[in-house]
Design a protein around this motif. Structure first.
Motif, short mmCIF file in Angstrom:
data_model
loop_
_atom_site.label_atom_id
_atom_site.label_comp_id
_atom_site.label_asym_id
_atom_site.label_seq_id
_atom_site.Cartn_x
_atom_site.Cartn_y
_atom_site.Cartn_z
N VAL A 41 -31.98 54.32 7.91
CA VAL A 41 -32.01 53.46 9.09
C VAL A 41 -33.46 53.33 9.56
CG1 VAL A 41 -31.15 53.07 11.42
CG2 VAL A 41 -29.74 54.30 9.76
N PRO A 42 -34.11 52.18 9.34
CA PRO A 42 -35.49 51.99 9.82
C PRO A 42 -35.50 51.84 11.35
CG PRO A 42 -34.67 49.95 8.87
CD PRO A 42 -33.61 51.00 8.61
N LYS A 55 -21.51 58.16 13.74
CA LYS A 55 -22.15 57.50 14.87
C LYS A 55 -23.64 57.76 14.80
CE LYS A 55 -21.93 56.95 19.91
NZ LYS A 55 -21.25 57.38 21.15
N VAL A 56 -24.43 56.68 14.80
CA VAL A 56 -25.88 56.77 14.70
C VAL A 56 -26.51 55.83 15.72
CG1 VAL A 56 -27.90 56.32 13.26
CG2 VAL A 56 -25.87 57.37 12.26
N VAL A 68 -32.18 63.79 8.74
CA VAL A 68 -33.56 64.17 9.05
C VAL A 68 -34.34 62.91 9.42
CG1 VAL A 68 -34.32 63.94 6.66
CG2 VAL A 68 -35.59 65.41 8.20
N LEU A 69 -35.30 63.08 10.33
CA LEU A 69 -36.16 61.96 10.76
C LEU A 69 -37.45 62.03 9.96
CD1 LEU A 69 -36.67 59.60 12.70
CD2 LEU A 69 -37.60 61.24 14.34
N LEU A 90 -34.69 57.15 9.76
CA LEU A 90 -33.63 58.15 9.82
C LEU A 90 -32.94 58.20 8.46
CD1 LEU A 90 -31.70 60.11 11.24
CD2 LEU A 90 -30.39 58.12 12.01
N LEU A 91 -32.90 59.38 7.86
CA LEU A 91 -32.25 59.57 6.56
C LEU A 91 -31.01 60.44 6.76
CD1 LEU A 91 -32.14 59.42 3.44
CD2 LEU A 91 -33.65 61.41 3.40
#
Length: 325
Positions: free
Chosen positions: A181-182, A202-203, A228-229, A235-236
């Protein structure tokens, strides 16, 4: 001290933005105000103002260091969890790759019968291919697949056997799903809201509408899934599948569905490569994904380290309106 430490943040940020020299100039302005408009330096006992300054600065410096240490520890723990999971998965894949194949013995009579069936099948195919309808039959194959009503409207998988969507990109192997998620701003882990449940994900960013909030395509192992950020901007999320025999058609049920018939399982064989080659391939794949999402490559990210460190050292300053080339 004010009960709300953030009460004057907006006012101070506005002042900071008008000081081109940064924090040093801002402090000079504040101290000049105390000198000119108050008796801070002259109203108390000799040397009292020095103790006030020292105590105040050291108290906030201690809090800032504790917060920095906590964030660093959280990041290191998250990175270590991710490395442990990836290391375990690689060991499992290697074990599966070298697992001895099962051999079934057949009698000479059974072997002769199998060979006759193979020869008969080859002869039938040759006769069909030489007939008038051979070319048409061959051409109709892909068309029949496209006309399958179950495949109608489904998207072609991306290079990672997943899907590239507007706000995120996901890929998969038979064992796991990787979500990227960029983010449009530099964030800290505590700024994010990530909740991984057995069948729900949920993100999002705290205080904002969620980026993802839906039921997953299949069950995942919560204890083996992690997030992990990376560099404060990506966001991975790694999700460990419960059923390792099926491909997912979508990340969450509200996403458009991909055609699992067109999935290429090659990316799941990355563990076949030696360490050096695998590292190079992973770097190339990462850089390609970054380019596809309009994000900086690994080399470009290194060039941003100086800026990143400055921003981390001055969290009180607002960089949201700044443009960096």
């Amino acid at each position: 001290m004010a009960s709300d430490p953030e009460k004057f943040d907006s006012m101070l940020l506005a002042m900071a933005q008008q000081h081109e020299g940064g924090v040093k100039d801002l402090l000079n302005t504040i101290v000049s105000f105390l000198s000119r408009k108050t008796d801070f330096f002259t109203g108390g006992k000799k040397g009292e103002w020095e103790l006030v300054v020292k105590d105040t600065f050291y108290a906030h410096a201690k809090k800032a260091q504790e917060e920095a240490d906590r964030i660093k520890k959280e990041k290191e723990e998250a990175d270590q969890r991710l490395k442990d999971i990836q290391r375990r998965k690689e060991q499992e894949r290697l074990a599966q790759d070298f697992e001895p194949a099962s051999v079934t013995e057949v009698t000479e009579e059974e072997a002769t019968k199998m060979q006759e069936d193979i020869d008969k099948d080859k002869k039938t195919k040759a006769e069909v291919g030489s007939g008038d309808g051979g070319a048409d039959a061959e051409a109709d194959g892909p068309a029949d697949e496209e006309e399958d009503p179950k495949e109608k409207g489904k998207l072609k998988p991306n290079a990672g056997n997943g899907c590239d969507l507007e706000n995120y990109r996901w890929t998969q192997t038979l064992e796991e799903v990787e979500l990227r998620v960029p983010l449009r701003q530099v964030l800290r882990p505590r700024d994010l809201n990530v909740v991984i449940s057995k069948r729900h994900l949920k993100v999002g960013i705290k205080g904002q509408p969620p980026i993802i909030d839906g039921d997953l395509d299949a069950d995942v192992k919560i204890e083996e899934s992690t997030w992990v950020l990376q560099d404060g901007r990506t966001l991975l999320v790694n999700l460990e599948k419960v059923n390792k025999m099926n491909w997912w058609g979508r990340l969450v049920t509200t996403d458009p569905e991909i055609s699992t018939r067109k999935i290429n399982p090659e990316p799941s064989k990355l563990s076949d490569l030696d360490g050096e080659t695998r590292g190079l391939v992973e770097k190339m794949m990462y850089d390609q994904r970054q380019k596809e999402m309009g994000l900086p490559t690994s080399d470009e990210q290194k060039k941003q380290d100086v800026l990143k460190k400055f921003m981390e050292q001055h969290p009180e300053m607002d960089f949201s309106k700044c443009k960096f080339n």
